[in-house]
Design a protein around this motif. Structure first.
Motif, short mmCIF file in Angstrom:
data_model
loop_
_atom_site.label_atom_id
_atom_site.label_comp_id
_atom_site.label_asym_id
_atom_site.label_seq_id
_atom_site.Cartn_x
_atom_site.Cartn_y
_atom_site.Cartn_z
N VAL A 101 7.93 -8.71 -13.25
CA VAL A 101 8.23 -9.17 -11.89
C VAL A 101 8.34 -7.96 -10.96
O VAL A 101 7.82 -7.98 -9.84
N LEU A 102 8.98 -6.90 -11.42
CA LEU A 102 9.10 -5.70 -10.59
C LEU A 102 7.74 -5.07 -10.29
O LEU A 102 7.54 -4.49 -9.23
N ARG A 103 6.80 -5.20 -11.21
CA ARG A 103 5.45 -4.67 -10.97
C ARG A 103 4.78 -5.39 -9.80
O ARG A 103 3.92 -4.82 -9.14
N ILE A 104 5.16 -6.63 -9.57
CA ILE A 104 4.58 -7.40 -8.47
C ILE A 104 5.16 -6.97 -7.13
O ILE A 104 4.50 -7.06 -6.11
N MET A 105 6.39 -6.49 -7.14
CA MET A 105 7.04 -6.12 -5.88
C MET A 105 6.40 -4.87 -5.29
O MET A 105 6.24 -3.87 -5.98
N PRO A 106 6.06 -4.94 -4.02
CA PRO A 106 5.47 -3.75 -3.39
C PRO A 106 6.46 -2.59 -3.36
O PRO A 106 7.66 -2.78 -3.24
N PHE A 107 5.96 -1.41 -3.51
CA PHE A 107 6.70 -0.16 -3.35
C PHE A 107 7.75 0.08 -4.44
O PHE A 107 8.65 0.88 -4.24
N VAL A 108 7.65 -0.60 -5.57
CA VAL A 108 8.52 -0.28 -6.71
C VAL A 108 7.82 0.82 -7.50
O VAL A 108 6.62 0.75 -7.76
N HIS A 109 8.55 1.82 -7.89
CA HIS A 109 8.02 3.03 -8.51
C HIS A 109 7.31 2.70 -9.83
O HIS A 109 7.93 2.28 -10.81
N TYR A 142 -2.28 -8.97 -5.76
CA TYR A 142 -2.55 -8.08 -4.64
C TYR A 142 -3.99 -8.17 -4.17
O TYR A 142 -4.28 -8.09 -2.98
N THR A 143 -4.91 -8.31 -5.12
CA THR A 143 -6.31 -8.41 -4.73
C THR A 143 -6.58 -9.71 -3.99
O THR A 143 -7.23 -9.72 -2.96
N ALA A 144 -6.04 -10.81 -4.50
CA ALA A 144 -6.29 -12.11 -3.89
C ALA A 144 -5.48 -12.34 -2.63
O ALA A 144 -5.99 -12.80 -1.61
N PHE A 145 -4.20 -12.03 -2.71
CA PHE A 145 -3.31 -12.37 -1.60
C PHE A 145 -2.78 -11.14 -0.87
O PHE A 145 -1.96 -11.28 0.04
N GLY A 146 -3.21 -9.98 -1.27
CA GLY A 146 -2.72 -8.76 -0.64
C GLY A 146 -2.92 -8.73 0.85
O GLY A 146 -2.03 -8.32 1.59
N GLY A 147 -4.08 -9.18 1.29
CA GLY A 147 -4.32 -9.23 2.73
C GLY A 147 -3.32 -10.14 3.43
O GLY A 147 -2.79 -9.80 4.49
N ALA A 148 -3.04 -11.29 2.82
CA ALA A 148 -2.09 -12.24 3.42
C ALA A 148 -0.68 -11.66 3.41
O ALA A 148 0.05 -11.75 4.41
N ILE A 149 -0.29 -11.05 2.28
CA ILE A 149 1.04 -10.45 2.19
C ILE A 149 1.17 -9.33 3.21
O ILE A 149 2.17 -9.20 3.90
N HIS A 150 0.10 -8.54 3.30
CA HIS A 150 0.11 -7.40 4.22
C HIS A 150 0.18 -7.86 5.68
O HIS A 150 0.76 -7.18 6.52
#
Length: 183
Positions: A101-109, A142-150
């Motif tokens: 789950v943490l891997r999905i969160m943006p900006f987690v180290h 991120y590839t599929a929804f990254g644009g939407a999240i961004h």
């Protein structure tokens, strides 16, 4: 022709070089201080969903292997990650599910999560197995929804982050309950 079209044209004309450079970008990403989400979104824009997700999966898997090598070859890097771990989540054991789950969160180290995973596994093979499973979701999402999240407004991003935090806590509670049952 705009910049994105020019880059896409270059990728189409470059043959194997475009995908290879994109995977290399994943490996250089930490040195360039680029967030994973940005690189994966770029993969979706440049290569499309399927190829972008596959290339991001390959890049993040190779980065996991590089993390393993760095941590075991350079004790100072391991010490820095250990100190960071103590600052970020002191005295907290994470489950594999929580790490995913943490891997999905943006900006987690990324390397910190790899370090947690290394401490949980006994062999490099086991670490790489869980690492590979752990990078599937971010590569795809991120590839599929990254644009939407961004493109979400700040409050949309905050709501998404809160939902992921709740999932993280629920998985942690389930893991704690399982440990209590075993004890």
């Amino acid at each position: 022709m705009d910049e994105l079209s020019q880059v896409q044209h270059f990728i189409e004309e470059s043959g194997w070089l475009g995908p290879a450079l994109f995977v290399l970008l994943h490996l250089l990403r930490p040195l360039l201080f680029l967030p994973v989400i940005l690189v994966c979104v770029a993969g979706g824009l440049l290569f499309g969903f399927v190829e972008g997700a596959i290339l991001s999966f390959i890049g993040m898997t190779l980065m996991s292997f590089v993390s393993y090598v760095l941590i075991y070859r350079f004790p100072s890097f391991k010490d820095k990650l250990s100190k960071l771990k103590d600052k970020v989540l002191p005295d907290r054991q994470l489950s594999v599910g929580q790490i995913m789950v943490l891997r999905i969160m943006p900006f987690v180290h990324f390397h910190l999560l790899s370090f947690y995973l290394m401490e949980m596994t006994d062999t490099r093979k086991e670490y790489m197995f869980y690492s590979m499973i752990g990078v599937i979701a971010p590569a795809v999402i991120y590839t599929a929804f990254g644009g939407a999240i961004h493109e979400l407004p700040w409050y949309g991003t905050a709501v998404l982050f809160m939902m992921l935090l709740i999932v993280y806590k629920v998985i942690g509670k389930m893991n704690d309950d399982k440990i209590d049952t075993i004890s």
